[in-house]
Design a protein around this motif. Sequence first.
Motif, PDB file in Angstrom:
ATOM      1  N   GLY A 179       0.819  -1.158  -0.057  1.00  0.00           N
ATOM      2  CA  GLY A 179       0.017   0.086  -0.036  1.00  0.00           C
ATOM      3  C   GLY A 179       0.983   1.185  -0.097  1.00  0.00           C
ATOM      4  N   ASN A 180       0.074   2.392  -0.009  1.00  0.00           N
ATOM      5  CA  ASN A 180       0.626   3.612  -0.123  1.00  0.00           C
ATOM      6  C   ASN A 180       0.644   4.269   1.334  1.00  0.00           C
ATOM      7  OD1 ASN A 180       1.496   3.783  -3.074  1.00  0.00           O
ATOM      8  ND2 ASN A 180      -0.804   4.182  -3.127  1.00  0.00           N
ATOM      9  N   SER A 181       1.938   4.971   1.796  1.00  0.00           N
ATOM     10  CA  SER A 181       1.887   5.514   2.990  1.00  0.00           C
ATOM     11  C   SER A 181       3.045   6.387   3.081  1.00  0.00           C
ATOM     12  CB  SER A 181       2.061   4.794   4.205  1.00  0.00           C
ATOM     13  OG  SER A 181       3.219   3.871   4.194  1.00  0.00           O
ATOM     14  N   THR A 207       6.382   4.682   1.396  1.00  0.00           N
ATOM     15  CA  THR A 207       5.950   3.460   0.563  1.00  0.00           C
ATOM     16  C   THR A 207       4.990   3.468  -0.471  1.00  0.00           C
ATOM     17  OG1 THR A 207       6.432   2.295   2.886  1.00  0.00           O
ATOM     18  CG2 THR A 207       5.388   1.058   1.106  1.00  0.00           C
ATOM     19  N   ALA A 208       5.317   2.939  -1.535  1.00  0.00           N
ATOM     20  CA  ALA A 208       4.311   3.152  -2.490  1.00  0.00           C
ATOM     21  C   ALA A 208       4.528   1.963  -3.752  1.00  0.00           C
ATOM     22  CB  ALA A 208       4.445   4.414  -3.331  1.00  0.00           C
ATOM     23  N   THR A 209       3.329   1.833  -4.254  1.00  0.00           N
ATOM     24  CA  THR A 209       3.399   0.894  -5.499  1.00  0.00           C
ATOM     25  C   THR A 209       3.367   1.731  -6.824  1.00  0.00           C
ATOM     26  OG1 THR A 209       1.026   0.725  -5.561  1.00  0.00           O
ATOM     27  CG2 THR A 209       2.162  -0.962  -4.269  1.00  0.00           C
ATOM     28  N   GLY A 210       4.208   1.315  -7.775  1.00  0.00           N
ATOM     29  CA  GLY A 210       4.559   2.007  -8.741  1.00  0.00           C
ATOM     30  C   GLY A 210       5.375   3.291  -8.603  1.00  0.00           C
ATOM     31  N   TYR A 211       4.997   4.347  -9.159  1.00  0.00           N
ATOM     32  CA  TYR A 211       5.817   5.319  -9.390  1.00  0.00           C
ATOM     33  C   TYR A 211       4.904   6.609  -9.215  1.00  0.00           C
ATOM     34  CZ  TYR A 211       8.300   2.289 -12.406  1.00  0.00           C
ATOM     35  OH  TYR A 211       8.775   0.779 -12.973  1.00  0.00           O
ATOM     36  N   PRO A 212       5.072   6.969  -7.647  1.00  0.00           N
ATOM     37  CA  PRO A 212       4.405   8.109  -7.009  1.00  0.00           C
ATOM     38  C   PRO A 212       5.023   9.387  -7.419  1.00  0.00           C
ATOM     39  CG  PRO A 212       5.748   7.098  -5.529  1.00  0.00           C
ATOM     40  CD  PRO A 212       5.952   6.126  -6.719  1.00  0.00           C
ATOM     41  N   SER A 213       4.230  10.525  -7.333  1.00  0.00           N
ATOM     42  CA  SER A 213       4.511  11.744  -7.220  1.00  0.00           C
ATOM     43  C   SER A 213       4.617  12.295  -5.970  1.00  0.00           C
ATOM     44  CB  SER A 213       3.807  12.735  -8.092  1.00  0.00           C
ATOM     45  OG  SER A 213       3.815  12.284  -9.401  1.00  0.00           O
ATOM     46  N   LEU A 214       5.647  13.130  -5.493  1.00  0.00           N
ATOM     47  CA  LEU A 214       6.097  13.441  -4.066  1.00  0.00           C
ATOM     48  C   LEU A 214       5.642  15.029  -3.896  1.00  0.00           C
ATOM     49  CD1 LEU A 214       9.153  11.283  -3.423  1.00  0.00           C
ATOM     50  CD2 LEU A 214       6.601  10.811  -2.850  1.00  0.00           C
ATOM     51  N   SER A 232      -0.501   8.262  -6.000  1.00  0.00           N
ATOM     52  CA  SER A 232      -0.103   7.075  -6.599  1.00  0.00           C
ATOM     53  C   SER A 232      -0.009   7.534  -7.965  1.00  0.00           C
ATOM     54  CB  SER A 232      -1.013   5.814  -6.530  1.00  0.00           C
ATOM     55  OG  SER A 232      -2.436   6.605  -7.157  1.00  0.00           O
ATOM     56  N   ASN A 233       0.609   6.614  -8.868  1.00  0.00           N
ATOM     57  CA  ASN A 233       0.728   6.727 -10.299  1.00  0.00           C
ATOM     58  C   ASN A 233      -0.563   6.947 -11.185  1.00  0.00           C
ATOM     59  OD1 ASN A 233       0.072   4.233 -10.116  1.00  0.00           O
ATOM     60  ND2 ASN A 233       1.486   3.435 -11.651  1.00  0.00           N
ATOM     61  N   THR A 234      -1.791   6.458 -10.596  1.00  0.00           N
ATOM     62  CA  THR A 234      -2.762   6.923 -11.215  1.00  0.00           C
ATOM     63  C   THR A 234      -3.356   8.369 -10.933  1.00  0.00           C
ATOM     64  OG1 THR A 234      -4.274   6.314  -9.325  1.00  0.00           O
ATOM     65  CG2 THR A 234      -3.920   4.553 -10.856  1.00  0.00           C
ATOM     66  N   TYR A 257      -1.926  10.772  -0.183  1.00  0.00           N
ATOM     67  CA  TYR A 257      -1.567  10.163   1.016  1.00  0.00           C
ATOM     68  C   TYR A 257      -0.681  11.142   1.821  1.00  0.00           C
ATOM     69  CZ  TYR A 257      -3.137   5.872  -1.128  1.00  0.00           C
ATOM     70  OH  TYR A 257      -4.014   4.963  -1.794  1.00  0.00           O
ATOM     71  N   PHE A 258      -0.989  11.585   3.059  1.00  0.00           N
ATOM     72  CA  PHE A 258      -0.281  12.618   3.665  1.00  0.00           C
ATOM     73  C   PHE A 258       0.510  11.908   4.917  1.00  0.00           C
ATOM     74  CE2 PHE A 258      -1.537  16.697   1.904  1.00  0.00           C
ATOM     75  CZ  PHE A 258      -2.753  16.464   1.322  1.00  0.00           C
ATOM     76  N   GLY A 259       1.344  12.527   5.193  1.00  0.00           N
ATOM     77  CA  GLY A 259       2.188  12.414   6.694  1.00  0.00           C
ATOM     78  C   GLY A 259       1.280  13.067   7.551  1.00  0.00           C
ATOM     79  N   THR A 260       1.939  13.002   8.652  1.00  0.00           N
ATOM     80  CA  THR A 260       1.123  13.518   9.962  1.00  0.00           C
ATOM     81  C   THR A 260       1.401  14.833  10.187  1.00  0.00           C
ATOM     82  OG1 THR A 260       3.026  12.645  11.269  1.00  0.00           O
ATOM     83  CG2 THR A 260       0.960  11.378  11.143  1.00  0.00           C
ATOM     84  N   GLY A 261       2.363  15.255   9.650  1.00  0.00           N
ATOM     85  CA  GLY A 261       2.661  16.667   9.563  1.00  0.00           C
ATOM     86  C   GLY A 261       3.813  17.188  10.681  1.00  0.00           C
ATOM     87  N   THR A 262       4.542  18.016  10.411  1.00  0.00           N
ATOM     88  CA  THR A 262       5.532  18.650  11.231  1.00  0.00           C
ATOM     89  C   THR A 262       5.219  20.210  11.582  1.00  0.00           C
ATOM     90  OG1 THR A 262       7.298  16.946  10.435  1.00  0.00           O
ATOM     91  CG2 THR A 262       8.025  18.532  11.623  1.00  0.00           C
ATOM     92  N   SER A 263       5.260  20.344  12.899  1.00  0.00           N
ATOM     93  CA  SER A 263       5.215  21.749  13.226  1.00  0.00           C
ATOM     94  C   SER A 263       6.536  22.394  13.386  1.00  0.00           C
ATOM     95  CB  SER A 263       4.279  21.852  14.417  1.00  0.00           C
ATOM     96  OG  SER A 263       4.264  23.296  14.917  1.00  0.00           O
TER      97      SER A 263
END
Lengths: 118, 112
Positions: free
Chosen positions: B1-3, B26-33, B94-96, B101-107
């Motif tokens: 999965g993606n995370s 963590t991602a399947t395929g080729y994600p954009s970041l 995801s590549n679609t 998918y977001f991280g929890t954030g950093t203040s």
Amino acid sequence: GAVVSQHPSWVICKSGTSVKIECRSLDFQATTMFWYRQFPKQSLMLMATSNEGSKATYEQGVEKDKFLINHASLTLSTLTVTSAHPEDSSFYICSARQGTAMGYNEQFFGPGTRLTVL
Amino acid sequence: GNSVTQMEGPVTLSEEAFLTINCTYTATGYPSLFWYVQYPGEGLQLLLKATKADDKGSNKGFEATYRKETTSFHLEKGSVQVSDSAVYFCALTSNTGNQFYFGTGTSLTVIP
């Protein structure tokens, strides 16, 4: 860049009432819009995905009868919180995406709506 | 999965200090970041993005490089300002290109 607006920016309502939040893409046609919920000091959680003219797809654990989503046009999606309760108090953010092609299509986020249920 | 996993905050720095906020994915395929910034009481604003491996996204003095080999997209700025105080979110699609998918954030708080 493309602009997405939300209205209202904040709303306070009594428990048991319904609240409607609008999300508009101002200068582009959004084939898909997304609704997120953000709790204090936490990340965004995707609630549902809506495509113009079809029913929204809800994420697991999101009550579709409570959070009604209507994507009636290519520039407008609405989220209605029905029979709101204090635990529904949150920051609701929408995003809009242009295009349907596979691969990356940028999403543009609205400024958010702060809902407080008394 | 993606995370997405990003370093927990809060982070407090003095003005002109060097900033690094770690992000791995963590991602399947080729994600954009992506890195998004959220100022108090506001929605998310796109800070920078990278759509393929080895791309470097940069904006307003911030930069991040898409590292496929380490599945990372760390955010850096050489000299932070008080106005950079905000919450920073690392995210991927995801590549679609559909779901974020977001991280929890950093203040981040920058003190004069």
